[in-house]
Scaffold this motif. Structure first.
Motif, PDB file in Angstrom:
ATOM      1  N   VAL A 199       0.936  -1.207   0.124  1.00 37.49           N
ATOM      2  CA  VAL A 199      -0.239   0.203   0.306  1.00 37.49           C
ATOM      3  C   VAL A 199       1.108   1.690   0.076  1.00 37.49           C
ATOM      4  CG1 VAL A 199      -1.180   1.171   1.229  1.00 37.49           C
ATOM      5  CG2 VAL A 199      -1.874  -1.183   1.111  1.00 37.49           C
ATOM      6  N   ARG A 200       1.852   1.514   1.122  1.00 35.71           N
ATOM      7  CA  ARG A 200       2.532   2.437   1.130  1.00 35.71           C
ATOM      8  C   ARG A 200       3.972   2.625  -0.388  1.00 35.71           C
ATOM      9  NH1 ARG A 200       3.849   7.370   4.025  1.00 35.71           N
ATOM     10  NH2 ARG A 200       5.864   7.976   3.377  1.00 35.71           N
ATOM     11  N   ARG A 201       3.857   1.052  -0.636  1.00 39.79           N
ATOM     12  CA  ARG A 201       4.834   1.822  -2.237  1.00 39.79           C
ATOM     13  C   ARG A 201       3.761   2.763  -3.381  1.00 39.79           C
ATOM     14  NH1 ARG A 201       8.771  -1.687  -2.726  1.00 39.79           N
ATOM     15  NH2 ARG A 201       9.168  -3.151  -1.590  1.00 39.79           N
ATOM     16  N   ALA A 202       2.196   2.328  -3.716  1.00 43.44           N
ATOM     17  CA  ALA A 202       1.611   2.561  -4.687  1.00 43.44           C
ATOM     18  C   ALA A 202       0.812   4.029  -3.695  1.00 43.44           C
ATOM     19  CB  ALA A 202       0.179   1.615  -4.401  1.00 43.44           C
ATOM     20  N   ALA A 203       1.495   4.629  -2.159  1.00 48.60           N
ATOM     21  CA  ALA A 203       0.899   5.436  -2.138  1.00 48.60           C
ATOM     22  C   ALA A 203       1.629   6.498  -1.073  1.00 48.60           C
ATOM     23  CB  ALA A 203      -0.943   6.425  -1.871  1.00 48.60           C
TER      24      ALA A 203
END
Length: 634
Positions: free
Chosen positions: A459-463
């Motif tokens: 999730v953090r990679r995406a956002a």
């Protein structure tokens, strides 16, 4: 035809680097990188190709390390969901155990209808060194390898046992990966010898290719039948599922609900479909739902399901919808889901397009004022119940609802809460007040213990602009915590709130409900005597999970049991949000303090006969609930 001489692995990696997803005005890389753990099955194939491109063109296909093959897929799924299924990572594994470690991830991706590209290595296609290290041998069928286990778990599976098969396989894989109906785990099995073989690759295969997300419009006749049913309805209810999020339909849903007054209940995947304060948002529905959603669902005469697959938690094991004449209008891009519950009113279309059509056609329609008043009254009552569950209690070891309230209060509207298994998903579904369409990320189709940390990193990679708050119990943390090393290695910030209750709180509660008194759900020393052999004693294990996380290189904040434990927790979350690195917050909780009852039920069969009185009592309660199940046709 112009060609280039390349290995199969080099051609595949360069092909993936040139795939683009187009969704309206959005254009982004379909596969922005590859996770990989190397062994003899792929070090000279995919590994060599990734190394070569890291030198020739470092940004063509970035490589990322992982610590567990299952976790690679979880990261990919977390990323894909946050990107609304427009992009995902590829995951490369070696032969045998490396490949089979990904099976759980494959099942999770397919069950959640989320794209994940799997590249497990396979044994020699030529069998020149048969049997090789880590090869499964079955005398009745020597063509079977462990990779065949991916077949029932994948939406697409192919084995590139000849170099020439790469072209058709890769193109077919991409089609399925980005199809809203078919997406899930996409598996390309790569024999280790074929990975390193060379072939002449058409330049056309290596050029940029765009894949446009399909947004099918609703057909006129089904739409008109659905509109007529809604206009006749006295107590309609919308069930908002994950399809609302994936199609970006939350704004049009909000407008439809406001203009018609139709109340909305949300599934786990549909969390975030509406802001929690939206007047028509009644919150969670089903087994882990709110009293507001479930009471209106019980009397609803028309259920408008939008992008939901109607899991047993959503339908409360088919006890949620009690109206004997209830009608289902199912809006779904997949006919498989649109026809569920034997409906004669399916709308096979993109959620956003279908809701826009309903909004246009329902001009002037408004639910009865008395029904609207009931909806508002139930919403207010549930909101008061939730607020009361947040405390303050002043207990030195607080319950999970109060912990959730503290984390929520210290978070920002755009923060993303991540969870998957245990008692937390049910409590979060009821209690978390989502303020952003992508702010609620609970993997509950597979409810996989161990998803939380890896999924949160995805999730953090995406956002990267958002804070990601991973909420996880000690049981799930012990299943798969090693991906914290990946977060440290790449400087990916996540906030992990580790709730320590020394066992399995969710199954412990369920065990009591079915008359088994939390058997086997406590983390205790084995008590083995002539009279007993169990883990039901009171000697708690001396496991220090905070020290474990500290050993990985994370900042760790330990909330000590005290009357101000909740204040400590709020301060810890605030401190973690200010940090630029990953932080683990460790807090003890009382597993016997439960979230408010939302009047939902879940069908878990109880032993029909038993020598235990508790089980016999549980069976009687179970029989009563079974009597409320409705025999929908589908």
């Amino acid at each position: 035809m112009t060609t280039r001489r390349m290995t199969v692995s080099q051609a595949l990696i360069e092909f993936l680097a040139h795939q683009w997803t187009v969704d309206g005005e959005i254009r982004e890389r379909t596969v922005p990188g590859v996770f990989g753990i190397f062994g003899h099955g792929n070090v000279a194939g995919i590994g060599q190709a990734l190394k070569q491109y890291s030198e020739v063109d470092p940004h063509a296909m970035p490589y990322h390390q992982a610590r567990n093959e299952q976790a690679m897929v979880h990261q990919s799924v977390g990323y894909a969901r946050m990107r609304r299924r427009r992009a995902t990572y590829a995951s490369a594994a070696s032969v045998g155990p490396g490949a089979t470690n990904m099976l759980t991830g494959a099942a999770l991706a397919t069950t959640n209808r989320l794209p994940a590209l799997l590249l497990p290595s396979d044994t020699f296609a030529t069998r020149v060194s048969d049997p090789v290290l880590q090869q499964l041998e079955l005398p009745h069928d020597t063509s079977i390898t462990v990779n065949d286990a991916f077949r029932p778990l994948s939406r697409f599976f192919d084995r590139v046992d000849r170099p020439e098969k790469l072209f058709s396989t890769a193109l077919s894989a991409m089609r399925v990966l980005l199809d809203p109906v078919e997406t899930g785990a996409v598996t390309i099995s790569l024999p280790e010898d074929v990975q390193a073989e060379a072939l002449d690759v058409p330049v056309e295969f290596l050029q940029d290719r765009e894949w446009h997300i399909r947004r099918p419009l609703p057909e006129r006749a089904p739409l008109e039948r659905a509109i007529a049913a809604i206009r006749r309805a006295r107590r309609p209810l919308i069930v908002a599922g994950g399809g609302v999020i994936y199609s970006g339909a939350e704004k049009i849903l909000s407008e439809l609900a406001e203009k018609t007054g139709i109340p909305v209940g949300t599934t786990q995947a549909g969390g975030g479909s509406l802001h929690w304060e939206h007047p028509q948002n009644l919150g969670a529905i089903g087994a882990t739902g709110s009293t507001a959603s479930n009471r209106l669902a019980a009397e609803a005469d028309v259920i408008i399901g939008v992008g939901t697959r109607y899991s047993d938690f959503t339908t409360a094991s088919r006890t949620a919808f009690q109206n004997p004449n209830v009608v289902f209008i199912n809006i779904n891009v997949a006919s498989f889901d649109a026809y569920k519950h034997g409906t004669q009113l399916p709308i096979i279309a993109d959620a956003r397009e279908a809701l826009a059509a309903l909004l246009e056609e329902l001009g002037g329609y408004r639910v009865d004022p008395n029904y609207a008043a009931t909806s508002a009254r139930e919403k207010d009552a549930w909101n008061n119940t939730v607020s009361a569950s947040f405390g303050p209690s002043g207990l030195p070891i607080p319950g999970q609802p109060e912990i959730i309230g503290a984390v929520l209060g210290a978070s920002d509207p755009t923060d993303v809460v991540v969870c998957a298994a245990g008692s937390l998903p049910g409590d979060l579904h009821k209690l978390w007040r989502t303020r952003d369409a992508l702010g609620y990320h609970v993997e509950y189709a597979f409810s996989c213990m161990g998803y939380e940390i890896a999924g949160g990193i995805g999730v953090r990679r995406a956002a990267p602009e958002r804070d990601v708050i991973v909420m996880v119990g000690d049981g799930s943390y012990l299943m798969l915590n090693t991906e914290l090393v990946t977060a440290v290695a790449e400087g990916i910030k996540v906030i992990v709130v580790l709730i320590q209750n020394h066992g399995y709180a969710s199954i412990g509660h369920l065990s009591e409900d079915v008359g088994s008194q939390r058997f086997g759900t406590k983390y205790r020393y084995l008590e083995s005597t002539v009279e007993a052999h169990s883990f039901d004693g009171e000697r708690i294990l001396p496991v220090d999970l905070a020290a474990n996380a500290r050993g990985y290189g994370l900042d760790v904040i330990e909330v000590e049991p005290a009357e101000d434990a909740i204040e400590q927790l709020r301060a810890a979350v605030a401190r973690a949000k200010e940090s630029t690195g990953s932080t683990l917050i460790h807090i003890n909780s009382d597993p016997l303090i439960f979230a408010p009852d939302g009047e939902g039920w879940w069908d878990v069969p109880v032993a029909e006969v038993s020598a235990m009185e508790s089980t016999r009592d549980a069976r009687e309660a179970y029989r009563a609930h079974r009597g409320e199940q409705k025999p929908f046709l589908g």
